[in-house]
Design a protein around this motif. Structure first.
Motif, PDB file in Angstrom:
ATOM      1  N   PHE A   1       9.087  -0.219   2.425  1.00 45.85           N
ATOM      2  CA  PHE A   1       8.257  -1.108   3.170  1.00 45.85           C
ATOM      3  C   PHE A   1       7.028  -0.476   3.760  1.00 45.85           C
ATOM      4  O   PHE A   1       5.762  -1.157   3.874  1.00 45.85           O
ATOM      5  CB  PHE A   1       8.962  -1.659   4.557  1.00 45.85           C
ATOM      6  N   GLN A   2       6.883   0.880   4.138  1.00 48.76           N
ATOM      7  CA  GLN A   2       5.932   1.430   4.728  1.00 48.76           C
ATOM      8  C   GLN A   2       5.017   2.463   3.907  1.00 48.76           C
ATOM      9  O   GLN A   2       3.936   2.793   4.362  1.00 48.76           O
ATOM     10  CB  GLN A   2       6.298   2.329   5.901  1.00 48.76           C
TER      11      GLN A   2
ATOM     12  N   ALA B   1      11.919  -3.119   9.294  1.00 55.51           N
ATOM     13  CA  ALA B   1      13.094  -1.933   8.817  1.00 55.51           C
ATOM     14  C   ALA B   1      13.138  -1.049  10.285  1.00 55.51           C
ATOM     15  O   ALA B   1      14.440  -0.792  10.406  1.00 55.51           O
ATOM     16  CB  ALA B   1      12.344  -1.257   7.871  1.00 55.51           C
ATOM     17  N   LEU B   2      12.233  -0.854  11.339  1.00 60.10           N
ATOM     18  CA  LEU B   2      12.418  -0.326  12.472  1.00 60.10           C
ATOM     19  C   LEU B   2      13.585  -0.887  13.333  1.00 60.10           C
ATOM     20  O   LEU B   2      14.347  -0.328  13.815  1.00 60.10           O
ATOM     21  CB  LEU B   2      11.193   0.017  13.229  1.00 60.10           C
ATOM     22  N   MET B   3      13.474  -2.214  13.249  1.00 51.32           N
ATOM     23  CA  MET B   3      14.378  -3.002  13.939  1.00 51.32           C
ATOM     24  C   MET B   3      15.960  -2.778  13.574  1.00 51.32           C
ATOM     25  O   MET B   3      16.911  -2.819  14.477  1.00 51.32           O
ATOM     26  CB  MET B   3      14.246  -4.425  13.977  1.00 51.32           C
ATOM     27  N   PHE B   4      16.113  -2.610  12.154  1.00 52.35           N
ATOM     28  CA  PHE B   4      17.239  -2.505  11.814  1.00 52.35           C
ATOM     29  C   PHE B   4      17.965  -1.110  12.104  1.00 52.35           C
ATOM     30  O   PHE B   4      19.386  -1.004  12.456  1.00 52.35           O
ATOM     31  CB  PHE B   4      17.172  -2.286  10.308  1.00 52.35           C
TER      32      PHE B   4
ATOM     33  N   GLY C   1       2.410  -4.461   4.734  1.00 49.82           N
ATOM     34  CA  GLY C   1       3.352  -3.435   4.907  1.00 49.82           C
ATOM     35  C   GLY C   1       3.568  -3.070   6.491  1.00 49.82           C
ATOM     36  O   GLY C   1       4.808  -2.508   6.852  1.00 49.82           O
ATOM     37  N   SER C   2       2.475  -3.471   7.390  1.00 53.58           N
ATOM     38  CA  SER C   2       3.113  -3.278   8.638  1.00 53.58           C
ATOM     39  C   SER C   2       4.003  -4.086   9.369  1.00 53.58           C
ATOM     40  O   SER C   2       4.888  -3.779  10.240  1.00 53.58           O
ATOM     41  CB  SER C   2       1.899  -3.535   9.526  1.00 53.58           C
TER      42      SER C   2
ATOM     43  N   PHE D   1      11.396   6.141  -2.295  1.00 54.21           N
ATOM     44  CA  PHE D   1      10.941   4.600  -2.183  1.00 54.21           C
ATOM     45  C   PHE D   1       9.647   4.363  -1.600  1.00 54.21           C
ATOM     46  O   PHE D   1       9.021   3.567  -1.973  1.00 54.21           O
ATOM     47  CB  PHE D   1      12.128   3.812  -1.369  1.00 54.21           C
ATOM     48  N   GLY D   2       9.215   5.434  -0.768  1.00 61.01           N
ATOM     49  CA  GLY D   2       7.708   5.318  -0.406  1.00 61.01           C
ATOM     50  C   GLY D   2       6.881   5.381  -1.602  1.00 61.01           C
ATOM     51  O   GLY D   2       5.677   4.763  -1.376  1.00 61.01           O
ATOM     52  N   ILE D   3       7.344   6.268  -2.503  1.00 57.19           N
ATOM     53  CA  ILE D   3       6.350   6.193  -3.891  1.00 57.19           C
ATOM     54  C   ILE D   3       6.195   4.791  -4.444  1.00 57.19           C
ATOM     55  O   ILE D   3       5.076   4.546  -4.673  1.00 57.19           O
ATOM     56  CB  ILE D   3       7.020   7.217  -4.757  1.00 57.19           C
ATOM     57  N   VAL D   4       7.381   4.167  -4.689  1.00 51.74           N
ATOM     58  CA  VAL D   4       7.442   2.974  -5.362  1.00 51.74           C
ATOM     59  C   VAL D   4       6.272   1.902  -4.301  1.00 51.74           C
ATOM     60  O   VAL D   4       5.554   1.294  -4.871  1.00 51.74           O
ATOM     61  CB  VAL D   4       8.610   2.413  -5.336  1.00 51.74           C
ATOM     62  N   SER D   5       6.529   2.030  -3.026  1.00 56.82           N
ATOM     63  CA  SER D   5       5.810   1.233  -2.206  1.00 56.82           C
ATOM     64  C   SER D   5       4.351   1.503  -2.543  1.00 56.82           C
ATOM     65  O   SER D   5       3.221   0.492  -2.341  1.00 56.82           O
ATOM     66  CB  SER D   5       6.093   1.441  -0.757  1.00 56.82           C
TER      67      SER D   5
END
Length: 411
Positions: free
Chosen positions: A326-327, A303-306, A296-297, A272-276
């Motif tokens: 996201f990142q 996401a980290l909170m989840f 992005g930040s 998914f990072g590739i897509v991002s």
């Protein structure tokens, strides 16, 4: 008869954004996908190496720290080497470093030797990231942001399949034999692909810095000061980024799901990072690198909170995919910001410095997360630590945007 710039052979005069430019970018993507194995193999074997050498999680995590330090220092050195001699010699040196590192790690008799060999592995991987991004930025004008992020995506493409390959190879033949096989196999394949790139480039000289377009953005801050600010921002965001990327495999093992599940989550995260990354290139070409970095930040922090609230198997798969989505565009955004706001004659060096800062953040984050785990017996505090560093990154980016907005208002 004149030679067309879009002919099958390399052109006599290279034209940015041409078919030849896209061909080079495709080759660069393959090189990055193979050469970035060093960024992800150590993540998979940390628990196994820890048990083999009877070490703590923090001590075993130092292998990743050494990889990132080699990657950071190598990014600066390989960038300068690429500026002076071209991208092909830089990658060739990286291939040799990778071969020595993997074979040496396979024969390591002590943990410190294993860790030291990962400095060489990181040095080899460095030639296939920062220098390739900078090189791609010289091949394009209209689609520069997209080209930079595509070149950077090789790192994440590697992350989608190498963790699973390493995990299965380790389960079948052991981590030592797997490391040796990676070193020899990747050396052979990369040598062939680099030879193709050398043929594609031919004897043509890369477009000079004097002919490159001037900076598009004026942030009203000196080059050195902006480099320092971006470096601090890169450290902060990458400390946060490293927590899931470095420890998701070990985290799944501790939860009882097994390292194979963790390796799958890491692959999903990076897929998914590739897509991002590619999406951030499109976005940066429209709203600029700085605003793309802010988007992005903020998303990475969410996401980290989840991770703090959900640890079920299905939840971790979903959150890992979300984290990757996201990142993925964060690190390439720094290269885009530099190309937008600094003279092209210093861009390669500045990109190398900021990338080095980002890997300091990754290496420190990977290590400190292991230390926090050893101290607390849980990764909850480590995730919370990442959230705090991510907030610092957001604050820096917002400050730059507000500063630029105020200066523009008074101009």
């Amino acid at each position: 008869m004149p030679v067309s710039i879009d002919s099958a052979s390399h052109p006599a005069v290279f034209t940015p954004d041409s078919r030849a430019a896209w061909a080079r970018l495709g080759i660069a993507l393959i090189i990055g996908s193979i050469g970035s194995v060093g960024m992800w193999s150590v993540v998979v074997v940390i628990p196994i190496v820890q048990a083999d050498f009877g070490a703590t999680r923090g001590a075993a995590s130092l292998a990743f720290t050494c990889t990132m330090l080699g990657f950071g220092l190598g990014g600066v050195a390989m960038g300068k080497l690429s500026d002076r001699f071209g991208i092909v010699p830089a990658i060739a040196i990286g291939i040799v470093a990778m071969l020595l590192g993997y074979v040496g790690a396979g024969y390591a008799a002590a943990l410190w030797q294993f860790n030291l060999m990962h400095f060489l592995i990181g040095l080899g991987a460095a030639a296939t990231f920062g220098p390739l991004m900078t090189e791609a930025s010289h091949w394009f004008d209209r689609h520069r942001g997209l080209a930079v992020t595509i070149a950077a995506s090789g790192n994440y493409i590697a992350g989608t399949f190498w963790p699973t390959v390493v995990e299965r190879g380790t389960a079948y033949a052991g981590w030592r034999a797997t490391h040796i096989a990676i070193g020899i196999g990747c050396t052979i394949v990369m040598a062939i692909v680099v030879a193709v790139l050398r043929w594609q480039i031919g004897s043509e000289t890369v477009r000079s810095h004097a002919d490159a377009p001037p900076p598009r953005v004026d942030l009203q801050i000196g080059t050195n000061a902006l480099t320092a600010v971006l470096g601090i921002a890169a450290i902060a965001c990458c400390v946060a980024m490293s927590m899931p990327q470095v420890h998701i495999v070990a985290y799944c093992g501790d939860l009882g799901y097994g390292v194979a599940r963790g390796a799958e989550m890491l692959s999903l995260m990076l897929a998914f990072g590739i897509v991002s990354r590619i999406g951030s290139g499109f976005l940066a070409d429209r709203i600029g690198g700085l605003r793309t970095l802010l988007v992005g930040s903020i998303a990475q922090g969410v996401a980290l909170m989840f991770y703090l609230f959900f640890d079920g198997l299905t939840s971790l798969y979903i959150i890992s995919a979300m984290f990757g989505l996201f990142q993925g565009g964060i690190v390439p955004s720094y290269a885009i910001i530099i190309r937008e706001s600094m003279p092209s004659s210093v861009a390669a060096t500045r990109v190398g410095i900021v990338i080095f800062a980002s890997v300091i953040g990754m290496s420190f984050g990977g290590w400190i997360s292991g230390v926090i785990f050893d101290a607390t017996g849980s990764y909850a505090a480590a995730f919370l630590n990442g959230v705090g560093w991510n907030a610092l990154n957001i604050a820096i980016v917002v400050t730059l945007l507000l500063r630029a907005r105020r200066r523009m208002a008074f101009a």
